[in-house]
Each structure stands twice: as C-alpha cells, then as structure tokens.
Design a protein around this motif. Sequence first.
Motif, PDB file in Angstrom:
ATOM      1  N   ASN A 180     -10.989  86.178  60.792  1.00 28.08           N
ATOM      2  CA  ASN A 180     -11.253  86.497  62.275  1.00 28.08           C
ATOM      3  C   ASN A 180     -10.527  87.474  63.009  1.00 28.08           C
ATOM      4  N   GLU A 181      -9.779  87.394  62.115  1.00 25.57           N
ATOM      5  CA  GLU A 181      -8.979  89.223  62.035  1.00 25.57           C
ATOM      6  C   GLU A 181      -9.417  90.744  62.278  1.00 25.57           C
ATOM      7  N   GLU A 182      -9.083  91.175  62.773  1.00 24.69           N
ATOM      8  CA  GLU A 182      -9.666  92.081  62.993  1.00 24.69           C
ATOM      9  C   GLU A 182      -8.775  93.746  62.258  1.00 24.69           C
ATOM     10  N   GLN A 183      -9.548  94.212  61.910  1.00 21.44           N
ATOM     11  CA  GLN A 183      -9.275  95.217  60.886  1.00 21.44           C
ATOM     12  C   GLN A 183      -8.399  96.601  62.385  1.00 21.44           C
ATOM     13  N   GLU A 184      -7.456  97.377  61.058  1.00 21.48           N
ATOM     14  CA  GLU A 184      -6.612  98.769  62.635  1.00 21.48           C
ATOM     15  C   GLU A 184      -6.757  99.677  61.209  1.00 21.48           C
ATOM     16  N   PHE A 185      -7.419 100.636  61.945  1.00 18.73           N
ATOM     17  CA  PHE A 185      -7.420 101.808  61.023  1.00 18.73           C
ATOM     18  C   PHE A 185      -6.656 103.066  61.618  1.00 18.73           C
ATOM     19  N   TYR A 186      -5.865 103.893  61.134  1.00 18.67           N
ATOM     20  CA  TYR A 186      -5.012 104.361  61.785  1.00 18.67           C
ATOM     21  C   TYR A 186      -5.301 105.863  61.474  1.00 18.67           C
ATOM     22  N   THR A 187      -5.535 107.171  62.366  1.00 19.59           N
ATOM     23  CA  THR A 187      -6.254 108.323  62.598  1.00 19.59           C
ATOM     24  C   THR A 187      -5.113 109.249  63.214  1.00 19.59           C
ATOM     25  N   ASP A 188      -5.025 110.523  62.305  1.00 14.01           N
ATOM     26  CA  ASP A 188      -4.767 111.762  63.077  1.00 14.01           C
ATOM     27  C   ASP A 188      -6.227 112.406  63.531  1.00 14.01           C
ATOM     28  N   GLY A 189      -7.425 112.121  63.907  1.00 15.61           N
ATOM     29  CA  GLY A 189      -7.399 112.700  64.949  1.00 15.61           C
ATOM     30  C   GLY A 189      -9.174 112.553  63.775  1.00 15.61           C
ATOM     31  N   VAL A 190     -10.177 113.583  64.795  1.00 15.40           N
ATOM     32  CA  VAL A 190     -11.582 113.725  64.191  1.00 15.40           C
ATOM     33  C   VAL A 190     -11.614 115.046  63.595  1.00 15.40           C
TER      34      VAL A 190
END
Length: 106
Positions: free
Chosen positions: A3-13
């Motif tokens: 049930n844990e959400e995945q987390e993503f890091y991004t520097d931008g689009v």
Amino acid sequence: MSNEEQEFYTDGVGQIQYAAGMIRCNFISLVPEQDGKNLTAKSRVRLVMPPQGLLNTFNSMQQLIDKLLEAGVLHRANPAQVAAPAEKPAAKPAAKPAAKTAKKKK
C-alpha cells in the motif's frame, strides 16, 4: 502488493507532448557526465494523462504556487529583472513577385 506509494524525484519536465489523445510528460534527472562538470538531462519517468487530467493538475499547481507566493517561499520576478530574449535581426521583406497582367478577352 504494498500500500506504500512510490516516490520519484525529478529535476523538471524535459518534454510535454500531445499524441493519440493523451498528454505525455517526460520527467528528467540531471546526471553528471564523465567529466563530472557538465550535466545531461536523462528521461526517467513518463506520465501519461488525458487532457482534463492536465487541466486539473495545472489548477492544483497554480493553487500551490499562489500559497507559496503568499508564504514568501517564492517571489514573482520583477519584469525589469527578467532577461529579455535576444533580439533577432529584422527580417527583410520578401520580394514581391512581378505582377502578372491578365489579358482581357473582348
């Protein structure tokens, strides 16, 4: 299944496209090149959503931006501080083709 959400890091689009009726956003990370000095944008995650989803997301982000401005976390740029785009040389007017005179039939 967790049930844990995945987390993503991004520097931008990196890129946003509209294709086959869907909005496709490529999120990027800045990765150092072998020289360790320059950064290269690498696509990491693609988010695909319908146009209405984009509009809802934009509205949510605008509300967050307004709150961050009000809290002093973000500041609006003074138009005088924003660098003006480099001026392009004036385009030369296109040469007009010689007018053709139509012969009148009598």
